[in-house]
Design an enzyme around this catalytic site. Structure first.
Site, PDB file in Angstrom:
ATOM      1  N   ALA A 173      20.157 -15.309  62.068  1.00  0.00           N
ATOM      2  CA  ALA A 173      21.068 -15.848  61.058  1.00  0.00           C
ATOM      3  C   ALA A 173      22.149 -16.694  61.732  1.00  0.00           C
ATOM      4  CB  ALA A 173      21.702 -14.709  60.275  1.00  0.00           C
ATOM      5  N   GLU A 174      22.534 -17.766  61.061  1.00  0.00           N
ATOM      6  CA  GLU A 174      23.527 -18.680  61.631  1.00  0.00           C
ATOM      7  C   GLU A 174      24.902 -18.007  61.797  1.00  0.00           C
ATOM      8  OE1 GLU A 174      21.678 -19.032  58.952  1.00  0.00           O
ATOM      9  OE2 GLU A 174      22.744 -19.892  57.230  1.00  0.00           O
ATOM     10  N   GLY A 184      16.170 -11.220  53.665  1.00  0.00           N
ATOM     11  CA  GLY A 184      17.299 -11.965  53.109  1.00  0.00           C
ATOM     12  C   GLY A 184      17.266 -11.933  51.597  1.00  0.00           C
ATOM     13  N   GLU A 223      23.045  -8.545  42.775  1.00  0.00           N
ATOM     14  CA  GLU A 223      23.360  -8.016  44.096  1.00  0.00           C
ATOM     15  C   GLU A 223      24.679  -8.642  44.565  1.00  0.00           C
ATOM     16  OE1 GLU A 223      20.859  -9.219  47.495  1.00  0.00           O
ATOM     17  OE2 GLU A 223      20.914  -7.125  48.105  1.00  0.00           O
ATOM     18  N   ILE A 224      25.693  -7.811  44.801  1.00  0.00           N
ATOM     19  CA  ILE A 224      27.004  -8.332  45.203  1.00  0.00           C
ATOM     20  C   ILE A 224      27.113  -8.389  46.722  1.00  0.00           C
ATOM     21  CG2 ILE A 224      29.506  -7.971  45.057  1.00  0.00           C
ATOM     22  CD1 ILE A 224      29.027  -6.540  42.366  1.00  0.00           C
ATOM     23  N   PHE A 225      26.533  -7.426  47.393  1.00  0.00           N
ATOM     24  CA  PHE A 225      26.520  -7.373  48.857  1.00  0.00           C
ATOM     25  C   PHE A 225      27.932  -7.259  49.430  1.00  0.00           C
ATOM     26  CE2 PHE A 225      23.912  -8.397  52.714  1.00  0.00           C
ATOM     27  CZ  PHE A 225      22.831  -7.605  52.356  1.00  0.00           C
ATOM     28  N   CYS A 257      20.970  -4.057  52.074  1.00  0.00           N
ATOM     29  CA  CYS A 257      19.996  -4.420  51.046  1.00  0.00           C
ATOM     30  C   CYS A 257      19.769  -3.245  50.098  1.00  0.00           C
ATOM     31  CB  CYS A 257      18.696  -4.849  51.697  1.00  0.00           C
ATOM     32  SG  CYS A 257      18.133  -3.720  52.961  1.00  0.00           S
ATOM     33  N   GLU A 260      11.434  -8.694  52.967  1.00  0.00           N
ATOM     34  CA  GLU A 260      12.286  -7.544  52.694  1.00  0.00           C
ATOM     35  C   GLU A 260      13.555  -8.118  52.088  1.00  0.00           C
ATOM     36  OE1 GLU A 260      15.008  -5.176  52.606  1.00  0.00           O
ATOM     37  OE2 GLU A 260      15.036  -5.052  54.794  1.00  0.00           O
ATOM     38  N   GLY A 279      19.042 -22.390  57.818  1.00  0.00           N
ATOM     39  CA  GLY A 279      17.842 -22.096  57.031  1.00  0.00           C
ATOM     40  C   GLY A 279      17.060 -23.322  56.589  1.00  0.00           C
ATOM     41  N   ILE A 327      15.735 -13.777  60.034  1.00  0.00           N
ATOM     42  CA  ILE A 327      16.509 -12.560  59.747  1.00  0.00           C
ATOM     43  C   ILE A 327      17.929 -12.876  59.274  1.00  0.00           C
ATOM     44  CG2 ILE A 327      15.187 -11.020  61.237  1.00  0.00           C
ATOM     45  CD1 ILE A 327      17.396 -11.447  63.381  1.00  0.00           C
TER      46      ILE A 327
END
Ligand code: NAI
Ligand code: MG
Length: 494
Positions: free
Chosen positions: A193-194, A244, A397-399, A300, A266, A224, A165
Site C-alpha cells: 500500500a502507498e 482491500g 464500512e467506516i474503517f 476488515c 479478501e 493503485g 495489499i
C-alpha cells in the site's frame, strides 16, 4: 485501564529507514521514471521518507523477472523441503529483528507499538513457520478410474503471483500473501500500500538475507491505478491476490478479464456482533470493545454492528461507554497507548464524515464523535446508540473507531437483520446458551464466526468472506489452493 500511569514508558523511538527502493530480480533500484512518493507518520503528519514510485514500466520488469525465476534458475529446481527451510529462515530473521520491524510498522501506520510487538509480529512469524511446514506436504491423489489406467493428480505451483495489499496490517498482509505462495513454489510481484511501504521493503531485504533466489520475490511500491492496475493486466502474471476495498476488487475483476487471471479477494465487512442477555456481560463488553476499536477500527472484520438484546441494552451501553472512554490515545511509541491515529488524512476525513452522517440520521452519539488533539489523525473512540439498520453508519464500512449499537428482541429477528448486508466476512455471538450459539453460527452468512470471543486469528484457521466480502480463503490449508493448479495425469497400463 484508566488507572494513573506513573511515567509514560516510551520504547525505542523512530527506527532507521534502511530501504526505499524497488526490489526487482534480486536488486534494489529506482523507478524507471525516477519518480518518488512520500510516506508519512500519521501521528505527527510529518514525512518519513521518499519511496521509489513504481509504475507500468517497473511492473513489467518485475513480472518478467518473476517469470524467469519461476521457469529457470534455482527456484524450480529446489526441493520443496528446502523452500520450507527458507521460509523458516525468514521467520528466524523476523524474530531477530522483531523490535525494529514493529517500530517501523508503528512509525508508518500509527498503530500502538504494544500491538505491533504483541500482535502483528508474532502473527507474521507464526504464519511463515506454519507454511514452511506445508512446503513438502502438497500431495495429490491416486484415483481409481475405469479401464486399465493409472490416474493421479499433482498440485503444481500456479506461477507468478501478483499480490496487492492494504495498509491496516502492512507486514501481516505480506506474510499472509508470501508464505502460502512461496510454500507452493510460486514467484511473487508484490505491490504494498502507498501509505505503508516501509516494513514490506525491509522484509524484502531480510528475504534476500534468508537466501531466496533472485526474482522469486519482487516488490514494487506505487499507486493503485498505475502500478496496481499494471500488475493486474500483465500477461506474465498468473493470479492476483488482493486485500482491500470491494470497489477496488470490482475494478480488478474487470481488468483481469482480458487475461482470465485467477483471483482471490479478501475485502471489507460490516460484521454483526450479537450480544444475548444471558451472556457473561463483562466479557461481552470487553470483547466488543476489542472487536471494534482494535487497530483504531481499521480491521476488515471489525464488529461494527453491535446487536444487543433489549433486556440488557442500557446496562451494556453504559459499561461499553466506560471502556471506550478509558482507551488511552497518544504517542503510539508510548507503551501505555492503546489507540493511535488513523492511517492518513483521507481515512480521517472519511470517518469524520460518517460521524456527521450518524448524527444527521438521528443516532445518539453517547461518547466520542470528534477529533482528538491538534496534531495527527486521531479520532475519539465513538459509540452511537439507537442506530437503525438503514442508517449509513449501519450499512457502510467506516474503517475507524465508530461503533453502532442496534437493540433487538428475538433470535429470528437478529439473524435476519445480521444477514441484511452485502458483506459476509465475520460475525460474533455472546451467550451462555450452547444451542443459541450454534444456531447463530449456522445461520449467519459469514466466513468466520466467533463464539464468546473476537478477532481470534491463527495461521491454521481459514479466513475469508461470503458475498461481497471476498472470493477464496486465506490461511490454513485453504490458502494453498489459491497458489496451486491441480493437474490430472493418466497413464495407459496396457
Ligand atoms: P484500496 O482498496 O483502494 O487499496 C488497497 C490496495 O489496492 C492498495 O495497495 C492500493 O494501492 C491498491 N489499489 C487501489 N486501486 C487499485 C487498482 N485500480 N488496481 C489495482 N490495485 C489498486 O483501499 P483504500 O483506498 O486504501 O481504503 C479505502 C477503504 O477501503 C477503507 O476506508 C476501507 O473501508 C476499505 N479497506 C478495507 C480493507 C480490508 O482489509 N478489508 C483494507 C483497506 C481498506
Ligand atoms: Mg505511511
Amino acid at each position: 485501564m484508566a488507572t494513573a500511569v506513573a511515567k509514560p514508558q516510551r520504547a525505542s523511538s523512530a527506527p532507521k529507514v534502511r530501504q526505499t527502493q524497488l526490489l526487482i530480480d534480486g536488486k534494489w533500484c529506482d523507478a524507471r521514471s525516477g519518480k518518488t512518493f512520500a510516506t508519512y507518520n500519521p501521528a505527527t503528519e510529518q514525512k518519513i521518507a521518499d519511496i521509489a514510485e513504481g509504475d507500468a514500466a517497473d511492473i513489467d520488469r518485475a513480472a518478467k523477472a518473476a517469470r524467469k525465476a519461476f521457469e529457470s534458475g534455482d527456484w524450480p529446481k529446489m526441493d520443496a523441503r528446502d523452500r520450507g527451510k527458507l521460509l523458516n529462515r525468514l521467520a528466524d530473521l523476523a524474530e531477530k529483528h522483531l523490535d525494529e520491524l514493529a517500530a517501523l510498522e508503528t512509525l508508518d501506520n500509527g498503530k500502538p507499538l504494544r500491538d505491533s510487538r504483541a500482535a502483528d509480529l508474532p502473527l507474521v512469524i507464526d504464519c511463515l513457520r506454519y507454511y514452511a511446514g506445508w512446503a513438502d506436504k502438497l500431495t495429490g491423489d491416486t484415483i481409481p478410474i475405469r479401464g486399465n489406467y493409472f490416474c493421479y493428480t499433482r498440485r503444481e505451483p500456479m506461477g507468478v503471483a501478483g499480490q496487492i495489499i492494504p495498509w491496516n496490517f502492512p507486514l501481516l498482509m505480506v506474510a499472509w500473501k508470501w508464505a502460502p505462495a512461496l510454500a507452493a513454489g510460486c514467484t511473487i510481484v508484490m505491490k504494498p500500500a502507498e501509505q505503508t511501504p516501509l516494513s514490506c521493503l525491509r522484509f524484502g531485504e531480510l528475504a534476500l538475507e534468508a537466501g531466496f533466489p533472485k526474482g522469486v520475490i519482487n516488490i514494487v511500491p506505487g499507486y493503485g491505478p498505475t502500478a496496481g492496475a499494471a500488475l493486474v493486466k500483465h500477461p506474465e502474471v498468473d493470479k492476483i491476490a488482493f486485500t482491500g476495498e470491494h470497489r477496488t476488487a470490482q475494478i480488478i475483476m474487470g481488468d483481469a478479464a482480458q487475461t482470465l487471471k485467477r483471483l482471490t479477494f479478501e475485502l471489507g465487512g460490516k460484521s454483526p456482533n450479537i450480544i444475548f442477555a444471558d451472556a457473561d456481560l463483562d466479557a461481552a463488553v470487553a470483547g466488543t470493545e476489542f472487536g471494534l476499536f482494535f487497530n483504531q477500527g481499521q480491521c476488515c472484520c471489525a464488529g461494527s454492528r453491535v446487536f444487543v438484546e433489549e433486556k440488557i441494552h442500557a446496562e451494556f451501553v453504559s459499561k461499553l461507554v466506560k471502556r471506550a472512554k478509558a482507551r488511552k490515545l497518544g504517542d503510539p511509541f508510548d507503551l501505555s497507548t492503546t489507540q493511535g491515529p488513523q492511517v492518513d488524512q483521507a481515512q480521517f476525513d472519511k470517518i469524520l464524515s460518517y460521524i456527521d452522517k450518524g448524527n444527521e440520521a438521528g443516532a445518539k452519539c453517547v461518547t466520542g464523535g470528534k477529533r482528538w488533539g491538534k496534531k495527527g489523525f486521531y479520532i475519539e473512540p465513538t459509540v452511537f446508540d439507537e442506530v437503525t439498520d438503514d442508517m449509513p453508519i449501519a450499512t457502510d464500512e467506516i474503517f475507524g473507531p465508530v461503533l453502532s449499537v442496534l437493540p433487538f428482541k428475538k433470535i429470528d429477528e437478529v439473524i435476519t437483520r445480521a444477514n441484511n448486508t452485502c458483506y459476509g466476512l465475520a460475525a460474533a455471538v455472546w451467550t451462555r446458551d450452547v444451542g443459541k450459539a450454534h444456531r447463530i453460527a449456522g445461520s449467519v452468512r459469514a466466513g468466520t464466526v466467533w463464539i464468546n470471543c473476537y478477532d481470534v486469528f491463527d495461521a491454521a484457521a481459514p479466513f475469508g468472506g461470503f458475498k461481497m466480502s471476498g472470493i477464496g480463503r486465506e490461511l490454513g490449508a485453504a490458502a494453498l489452493h489459491n497458489y496451486t493448479e491441480l493437474k490430472t495425469v493418466t497413464m495407459n497400463l496396457d
